[in-house]
Design an enzyme around this catalytic site. Structure first.
Site, PDB file in Angstrom:
ATOM      1  N   GLU A 117      15.081  19.626  42.782  1.00 26.02           N
ATOM      2  CA  GLU A 117      16.137  20.223  41.958  1.00 26.02           C
ATOM      3  C   GLU A 117      17.305  20.562  42.899  1.00 26.02           C
ATOM      4  OE1 GLU A 117      14.078  23.690  39.787  1.00 26.02           O
ATOM      5  OE2 GLU A 117      12.527  22.748  40.982  1.00 26.02           O
ATOM      6  N   ASP A 149      16.410  16.203  39.943  1.00 25.92           N
ATOM      7  CA  ASP A 149      16.033  16.748  38.636  1.00 25.92           C
ATOM      8  C   ASP A 149      17.078  17.798  38.260  1.00 25.92           C
ATOM      9  OD1 ASP A 149      14.974  18.168  36.533  1.00 25.92           O
ATOM     10  OD2 ASP A 149      13.004  18.494  37.440  1.00 25.92           O
ATOM     11  N   ARG A 193      16.649  35.242  36.775  1.00 26.32           N
ATOM     12  CA  ARG A 193      17.418  34.011  36.579  1.00 26.32           C
ATOM     13  C   ARG A 193      18.401  34.284  35.444  1.00 26.32           C
ATOM     14  NH1 ARG A 193      13.502  29.158  35.671  1.00 26.32           N
ATOM     15  NH2 ARG A 193      12.576  30.482  34.076  1.00 26.32           N
ATOM     16  N   GLN A 225      18.209  21.838  34.655  1.00 29.82           N
ATOM     17  CA  GLN A 225      18.924  23.091  34.378  1.00 29.82           C
ATOM     18  C   GLN A 225      20.365  23.055  34.878  1.00 29.82           C
ATOM     19  OE1 GLN A 225      16.937  26.744  35.016  1.00 29.82           O
ATOM     20  NE2 GLN A 225      14.931  25.940  34.506  1.00 29.82           N
ATOM     21  N   TRP A 237       9.549  23.038  40.383  1.00 28.86           N
ATOM     22  CA  TRP A 237       8.986  22.958  39.012  1.00 28.86           C
ATOM     23  C   TRP A 237       9.559  21.707  38.364  1.00 28.86           C
ATOM     24  CZ3 TRP A 237       5.951  26.612  36.080  1.00 28.86           C
ATOM     25  CH2 TRP A 237       5.693  26.196  34.758  1.00 28.86           C
ATOM     26  N   LYS A 242      16.797  19.818  29.550  1.00 34.24           N
ATOM     27  CA  LYS A 242      17.186  21.050  28.852  1.00 34.24           C
ATOM     28  C   LYS A 242      18.639  21.100  28.338  1.00 34.24           C
ATOM     29  CE  LYS A 242      14.109  23.878  31.663  1.00 34.24           C
ATOM     30  NZ  LYS A 242      13.271  24.618  30.742  1.00 34.24           N
TER      31      LYS A 242
HETATM   32  C1  LIG Z   1      13.953  21.711  36.976  1.00 32.62           C
HETATM   33  C2  LIG Z   1      13.006  21.485  35.845  1.00 32.62           C
HETATM   34  N1  LIG Z   1      12.483  20.266  35.662  1.00 32.62           N
HETATM   35  C3  LIG Z   1      11.644  19.998  34.667  1.00 32.62           C
HETATM   36  C4  LIG Z   1      11.253  20.970  33.788  1.00 32.62           C
HETATM   37  C5  LIG Z   1      10.282  20.646  32.702  1.00 32.62           C
HETATM   38  O1  LIG Z   1      10.949  20.516  31.508  1.00 32.62           O
HETATM   39  P1  LIG Z   1      10.131  20.572  30.133  1.00 32.62           P
HETATM   40  O2  LIG Z   1       9.563  21.940  30.034  1.00 32.62           O
HETATM   41  O3  LIG Z   1      11.207  20.279  29.114  1.00 32.62           O
HETATM   42  O4  LIG Z   1       9.111  19.507  30.184  1.00 32.62           O
HETATM   43  C6  LIG Z   1      11.764  22.258  33.921  1.00 32.62           C
HETATM   44  C7  LIG Z   1      11.345  23.315  32.983  1.00 32.62           C
HETATM   45  O5  LIG Z   1      11.479  24.469  33.203  1.00 32.62           O
HETATM   46  C8  LIG Z   1      12.658  22.529  34.982  1.00 32.62           C
HETATM   47  O6  LIG Z   1      13.155  23.753  35.180  1.00 32.62           O
END
Ligand SMILES: Cc1ncc(COP(=O)(O)O)c(C=O)c1O
Length: 435
Positions: free
Chosen positions: A206, A239, A402, A242, A133, A268
């Site tokens: 991630e 990324d 989670r 989180q 994601w 975030k």
């Molecule tokens: C790992 C990761 N990257 C990017 C995003 C996207 O972030 P945003 O919703 O602030 O655009 C999320 C959102 O849940 C995320 O969990």
């Protein structure tokens, strides 16, 4: 007073969330408070962001002072909070991650990172995990596979997927039945090579997949992935929306793996609930991008208000040693979750790092059969009992809670959450058996 839920039905465009059936009035620390007088422990720190709890006094003070002094600027003007935060982020990171672009959301940071990678490599193919994601904007969504792909027309050409390294449900095992992630990765890149038209630009992942069900790649995986990227002239984008900023017990999750990404995205946790994101890369990549005319000119790029918040987030994380605290609290939480696993057969797996933990629910530990119904029943019961939980239900896996409490939580708050979860699991499994 007008009818809140009737107005919500009439006027809110639904965007994929199932609304929690409570009107939230305020939030403070680890709790949110409803208009109906309920106090709910927030085990997801808002949308996985409020690492300092809600309305942290230092953040409140910063917002109040900064908005009164300098709020927003023409995107070509600079201010001290922006340059300070950029320098401090670079100082918190290993070389050569020196250059910072401050933005607003996670999707936007990934959009910028992918754009940067495409421009610098002169290529366009992007690889990511099958349960990734990365956000809802175009390039970020094209690299997002966990949901939301159908119905929106073509994504950018050249987006490829590799399997998620899931140790609990391994798809490649060695002769002893142990997850063979090296083989999985080799096969994955053999398939990427077969599909590529010779234009591989980057791989974005991630370090712990969150929406994919709290999947922690085995130690060694990220280093091997970086090697695969280097062999192909691809950039590695991590990324850490989180996982960044102390949540896993280290400032950045990639530190465990001994790899440094070519590009890092933060969001975030960087604003601790306020809209702040960053892209960080090396001076060499930044120079190449600049020479090629890199453009990412947005309304809120380098905005002083949220940059000031980012500086305060760093102040609090440093002052209160919240990396160490997240590791301690994470160990405490994990012990509690393992006790739940020992007591409840439906808790199939406990995984994660620091204060980003997951528990996967199964109806049967042997077959690992999942049940959407059970996950929803536990979530509902938790809410009745005063605990907000979030579950991701994915095809091919069980529902996974989670659990990401604020780094400012107390042991008592974590114990309260664990007790409620214990009771909710007992009651939901009993009523499922009775049905
Ligand atoms: C790992 C990761 N990257 C990017 C995003 C996207 O972030 P945003 O919703 O602030 O655009 C999320 C959102 O849940 C995320 O969990």
């Amino acid at each position: 007073m007008t009818d809140f839920w009737a107005d919500a039905d009439a006027h809110l465009l639904r965007y994929g969330a199932t609304f929690v059936p409570e009107i939230i009035d305020r939030a403070e620390g680890s709790f949110v408070y409803t208009e109906s007088g309920k106090k709910i422990l927030d085990f997801t720190s808002g949308q996985m962001s409020s690492i300092l709890g809600h309305s942290h006094p230092d953040i409140v003070a910063t917002v109040q002072a900064q908005v009164a002094k300098l709020d927003h600027l023409y995107s070509g003007m600079l201010s001290r909070p922006v340059v300070d935060l950029s320098r401090r982020l670079a100082e918190s990171l290993p070389a050569p991650l020196d250059k910072v672009l401050l933005l607003t959301t996670g999707a936007e940071s990934n959009e910028a990172a992918i754009r940067l990678a495409k421009l610098v490599t002169g290529k366009h193919e992007i690889v990511s995990f099958a349960r990734s994601w990365h956000g809802m904007t175009h390039a970020a969504a094209a690299a997002t596979y966990v949901s939301g792909r159908r119905g929106y027309g073509p994504t950018a050409p050249g987006n490829f997927v590799i399997p998620t390294p899931d140790s609990y449900r391994p798809d490649f095992v060695d002769a002893n039945g142990v997850f063979d992630w090296r083989k999985q990765l080799d096969v994955a890149f053999a398939l990427i090579d077969a599909q590529s038209t010779g234009a591989l630009a980057a791989c974005i992942v991630e370090p712990i997949l969150s929406s994919g069900g709290i999947i922690e790649p085995p130690l060694g995986y990220l280093a091997a992935l970086k090697q695969k990227c280097q062999e192909r002239g691809m950039l590695l984008i991590l990324d850490e929306a989180q996982t960044g900023l102390c949540r896993t017990g280290q400032w950045y999750a990639f530190e465990r793996d001994g790899v440094v990404p070519d590009i890092l995205t933060l969001s975030k946790t960087l604003g601790a609930g306020l809209p702040l994101a960053a892209v960080v890369t090396s001076a060499a990549i930044e120079q190449e991008a600049h020479d090629r005319g890199f453009l990412f000119f947005t309304t809120h790029v380098n905005d002083p208000l949220v940059a000031a918040v980012g500086n305060t987030v760093l102040d609090v994380l440093e002052r209160d040693h919240l990396d160490v605290r997240a590791a301690e609290l994470g160990a405490f939480l994990r012990t509690g979750l393992l006790e739940l696993q020992a007591r409840h057969a439906v808790v199939g797996d406990v995984r994660g790092r620091g204060l980003l933990q997951g528990i996967e629910l199964v109806l049967d530990r042997e077959t690992k059969e999942s049940s959407d119904e059970l996950g929803h029943a536990i979530t509902r019961r938790c809410l009745d009992l005063g605990l907000h939980m979030n579950i991701v239900q994915l095809a091919g896996s069980g529902g996974t809670f989670r659990i990401a409490p604020a780094l400012t939580s107390t042991e008592e708050e974590l114990s309260l959450g664990l007790d409620i979860l214990d009771q909710a699991i007992s009651e939901a499994t009993a009523s499922l058996r009775a049905a």
